[in-house]
Design an enzyme around this catalytic site. Structure first.
Site, PDB file in Angstrom:
ATOM      1  N   SER A  12       0.824  -1.214   0.000  1.00 41.55           N
ATOM      2  CA  SER A  12       0.000   0.000   0.000  1.00 41.55           C
ATOM      3  C   SER A  12       0.858   1.265   0.000  1.00 41.55           C
ATOM      4  CB  SER A  12      -0.933  -0.013   1.202  1.00 41.55           C
ATOM      5  OG  SER A  12      -0.176  -0.177   2.391  1.00 41.55           O
ATOM      6  N   LYS A  34       1.475  -4.976   5.054  1.00 40.25           N
ATOM      7  CA  LYS A  34       2.160  -5.813   6.033  1.00 40.25           C
ATOM      8  C   LYS A  34       2.050  -5.240   7.440  1.00 40.25           C
ATOM      9  CE  LYS A  34       6.953  -7.309   6.162  1.00 40.25           C
ATOM     10  NZ  LYS A  34       8.161  -7.427   5.356  1.00 40.25           N
ATOM     11  N   GLY A  47      12.322  14.395  -0.682  1.00 43.60           N
ATOM     12  CA  GLY A  47      12.713  15.332  -1.743  1.00 43.60           C
ATOM     13  C   GLY A  47      11.590  15.681  -2.687  1.00 43.60           C
ATOM     14  N   GLU A 113      17.579  18.860  -7.976  1.00 35.95           N
ATOM     15  CA  GLU A 113      18.312  17.815  -7.244  1.00 35.95           C
ATOM     16  C   GLU A 113      19.447  17.289  -8.108  1.00 35.95           C
ATOM     17  OE1 GLU A 113      15.577  14.876  -5.791  1.00 35.95           O
ATOM     18  OE2 GLU A 113      14.856  16.216  -4.230  1.00 35.95           O
ATOM     19  N   HIS A 229      22.137   6.035  -0.577  1.00 35.96           N
ATOM     20  CA  HIS A 229      21.920   7.481  -0.454  1.00 35.96           C
ATOM     21  C   HIS A 229      23.121   8.049   0.285  1.00 35.96           C
ATOM     22  CE1 HIS A 229      20.284  11.380   0.506  1.00 35.96           C
ATOM     23  NE2 HIS A 229      19.277  11.138  -0.307  1.00 35.96           N
ATOM     24  N   ARG A 275      24.345  10.451  -7.374  1.00 38.13           N
ATOM     25  CA  ARG A 275      24.402   9.851  -6.040  1.00 38.13           C
ATOM     26  C   ARG A 275      25.526   8.845  -5.839  1.00 38.13           C
ATOM     27  NH1 ARG A 275      18.165   8.687  -4.498  1.00 38.13           N
ATOM     28  NH2 ARG A 275      17.790  10.834  -3.917  1.00 38.13           N
ATOM     29  N   HIS A 336      19.548   2.560   0.009  1.00 39.99           N
ATOM     30  CA  HIS A 336      18.387   3.447  -0.141  1.00 39.99           C
ATOM     31  C   HIS A 336      17.354   2.936  -1.135  1.00 39.99           C
ATOM     32  CE1 HIS A 336      16.171   7.109  -0.062  1.00 39.99           C
ATOM     33  NE2 HIS A 336      16.487   7.477  -1.289  1.00 39.99           N
ATOM     34  N   ARG A 371      19.649   5.317 -10.316  1.00 46.55           N
ATOM     35  CA  ARG A 371      18.384   6.071 -10.321  1.00 46.55           C
ATOM     36  C   ARG A 371      18.630   7.557 -10.100  1.00 46.55           C
ATOM     37  NH1 ARG A 371      14.412   7.691  -5.953  1.00 46.55           N
ATOM     38  NH2 ARG A 371      16.255   7.546  -4.651  1.00 46.55           N
ATOM     39  N   SER A 376      11.823   7.815  -8.695  1.00 41.24           N
ATOM     40  CA  SER A 376      11.183   6.541  -8.313  1.00 41.24           C
ATOM     41  C   SER A 376       9.709   6.713  -7.991  1.00 41.24           C
ATOM     42  CB  SER A 376      11.908   5.887  -7.148  1.00 41.24           C
ATOM     43  OG  SER A 376      12.201   6.821  -6.175  1.00 41.24           O
ATOM     44  N   LEU A 377       9.350   7.797  -7.315  1.00 37.67           N
ATOM     45  CA  LEU A 377       7.918   8.029  -7.090  1.00 37.67           C
ATOM     46  C   LEU A 377       7.229   8.161  -8.448  1.00 37.67           C
ATOM     47  CD1 LEU A 377       7.985  10.566  -4.096  1.00 37.67           C
ATOM     48  CD2 LEU A 377       7.277   8.175  -4.014  1.00 37.67           C
TER      49      LEU A 377
END
Ligand SMILES: Cc1cc2nc3c(=O)[nH]c(=O)nc-3n(C[C@H](O)[C@H](O)[C@H](O)COP(=O)(O)OP(=O)(O)OC[C@H]3O[C@@H](n4cnc5c(N)ncnc54)[C@H](O)[C@@H]3O)c2cc1C
Length: 532
Positions: A12, A34, A47, A113, A229, A275, A336, A371, A376-377
């Site tokens: 979720s 979970k 971020g 970023e 990260h 990164r 991360h 990445r 990623s979001l």
């Protein structure tokens, strides 16, 4: 007991929630979590989410930055598709789900970023994940077609002949195993950061979906690609807490304990280098100096700005006696983001029929070998949305969820676990050797050592699993051992350094592009209704 629905969504976070909301327009949805529904990486994301909204920006530029960070391992079509879909799905968050991103003078306040050549990061101060997760959960609770099952842990998928029919699930409230049957099962279980001693990931990130899919025969790719990260808070009493990349975007400097800035030794973009470079640079500084941490300093900026832009970090650091408007923050790199995962298309299709995988648990090859921050979001959102559309088609084709009975879960002669100290011991051991031997800098010798340690620990875990009744900590540990094995084997298979995978034995990038791919052999497949 059997629970039947058109869609089973395992997880979720942002990917599972958007999938569930969209799929609910076509059929009934069982949504598993979970822990409590909001717990997962999404909730902690600080971020922001990257998408092209600025007039000066373009999809081409977002594509270019993503490909550059991905170090040639991205699938170009996937990158273009996700970057192009970004503005639409992010706008839906704002218009349909009331997500409020930070703005200045009625314009979105777009952040910069590392690795992005334009300001394109939408954020809600430094609580972006909290804002997205809680607003999507609000929408989920209003949706009559969605049933929420908190504290329900998926244990194994139920598959037959490479077709998925649902999953066996442990109800933590009642200590019972349930059968969740569905036309379409969607894995949205997030990453596997917990496999490492120092991680930014919350406790639920034990790679369960990846481990389950592997046991069921799905293809898993590029598991060696674990992004560290560069800056998580270093404090003896703090559980790992991330200091967002956006702070470097706003001018924070990395310094050693003498106050010397060091990033110019490693990359022309200094603190805004990708990164992996920043993490490796800090690792090199720490190895050379023997210090426990380096420092991130934003104290030269206006204190009001710092408090307004980074309220959560300000408060958290203050609670440990660090005033970030006056003094530098002690930081270390932390595991991360799981770049590899279940091989999937942008619509979530996996190598198993009726099984979809989305979000961090999946690998669409959008991120390639590294990445880009805040991508990623975006990927989770775009793919969750697309997968729901594919899921609807599968559902219509399949008709009602199959009535085929699940083989009964067989608890055998198992008793209640006697010594949970075994779980703790193995948990600590795996995470420590993964961090030390399979972390930011790898070598053939370290990987072999890690493999040996894992063999010993895995034998003990399997024995314990067979002898005793299911316990959630034991399920976590077993999955952790499984993903650790996948990471080590993929890392051994990559005989080059690329993106986040760096080996001192193979320091150069190979001319040949390849994915490391693992799939369990038919011989090793054990009945999934039993304790494995
Ligand atoms: C501290 C932090 C900061 C971050 N900041 C950013 C950022 O600013 N921008 C960005 O783009 N990305 C960021 N990321 C990465 C990003 O947050 C994640 O990649 C993304 O949220 C993953 O979403 P997801 O839906 O795949 O999984 P998650 O949000 O991790 O959710 C996983 C869900 O699966 C459930 N689950 C797991 N196993 C089981 C099981 N066996 N049975 C049932 N349920 C299960 C969990 O309970 C949870 O609900 C950050 C990550 C962290 C940890």
């Amino acid at each position: 007991m059997r629970v039947s629905s058109d869609f089973l969504v395992i997880g979720s976070g942002i990917s599972g929630l958007i999938f569930a909301l969209k799929a609910a327009k076509y059929g009934s949805v069982s949504l598993l979590s979970k822990d409590k529904i909001t717990e997962g990486s999404t909730y902690y994301a600080q971020g922001g989410i990257a998408a092209v909204f600025d007039e000066e920006d373009s999809i081409d530029s977002h594509v270019k930055d993503t490909l550059e960070a991905g170090d040639d391992l991205c699938l170009k079509d996937v990158v273009r598709e996700i970057c192009s879909e970004g503005p639409r799905v992010v706008k839906e968050l704002i218009d349909n789900y009331n997500v409020k991103f930070s703005s200045k003078k009625n314009e979105l306040d777009l952040g910069l970023e590392g690795g992005h050549s334009q300001r394109r990061v939408l954020h809600a101060q430094d609580k972006t994940g909290f804002e997205i997760e809680t607003k999507l959960v609000d929408a989920i609770r209003k949706e009559p077609n969605i049933s929420i099952f908190e504290n329900h842990v998926a244990i194994n998928l139920f598959t037959d002949n490479n077709v998925c029919y649902g999953a066996y699930v442990y109800d933590k409230n009642k200590s019972k195993i349930l059968n969740f049957q569905a036309s379409v099962t969607s894995i949205a279980t997030g990453g596997a950061g917990k496999a490492f001693l120092v991680t930014s990931n919350p406790d639920v990130c034990t790679g369960d979906g990846i481990a389950m899919a592997y046991r069921a025969g799905a293809k898993i790719i590029n598991m060696e690609m674990i992004q560290f990260h560069p800056t998580s808070l270093y404090h003896p009493y703090a559980k790992t807490f991330l200091i967002t990349e956006a702070m470097r975007g706003e001018g924070a400097k990395l310094i050693d304990k003498e106050g010397n800035r060091f990033m110019s030794k490693y990359h022309p973009k200094k603190e805004l280098a990708p990164r992996d470079i920043v993490s490796r640079s800090i690792d090199a500084e720490l190895k050379a100096s023997g210090d426990d941490c380096v420092y991130l300093d934003i104290s030269h900026k206006d204190p009001t700005f710092v408090k307004e832009r980074f309220p959560m970090i300000y408060e958290k650091c203050k609670s440990y006696g660090i005033n970030i408007t006056e003094q530098p923050i002690p930081v270390v790199p932390a595991a991360h983001y799981t770049i590899g995962g279940i091989k999937a298309t942008t619509s979530g299709e996996t190598s198993i029929k009726n099984l979809l995988a989305i979000g961090e648990a999946a690998c669409t090859s959008f991120h390639g070998a590294n990445r880009l921050a805040s991508n990623s979001l975006l990927e989770a959102l775009v793919c969750g949305d697309k997968a729901a559309k594919l899921g609807a088609t599968i559902c219509i084709d399949n008709g009602a969820p199959s009535k085929r009975p699940f083989p009964k879960w067989d608890p055998g002669e198992a008793e209640d676990p006697d010594e949970m100290v075994i779980v703790k011991q193995n948990w600590d051991e795996i995470r420590r050797f993964m961090f030390n031997y399979v972390g930011i800098v790898r070598s053939k010798k370290r990987l072999i050592r890690a493999g040996h340690r894992l063999d010993i620990v895995s034998k003990e875990i399997n024995q314990f699993y067979w002898d005793f009744k299911i316990h959630p900590h034991l399920l976590d540990l077993r999955n952790l051992a499984q993903v650790a094995d996948l990471i080590i084997r993929c890392a051994k298979g990559r005989r080059e350094s690329r993106g986040v995978h760096y080996s001192i034995d193979f320091p150069m990038k190979s001319d040949i592009l390849y994915n490391t791919e693992l799939q369990i052999s038919m011989v090793d497949r054990i009945p999934l209704n039993d304790k494995l």
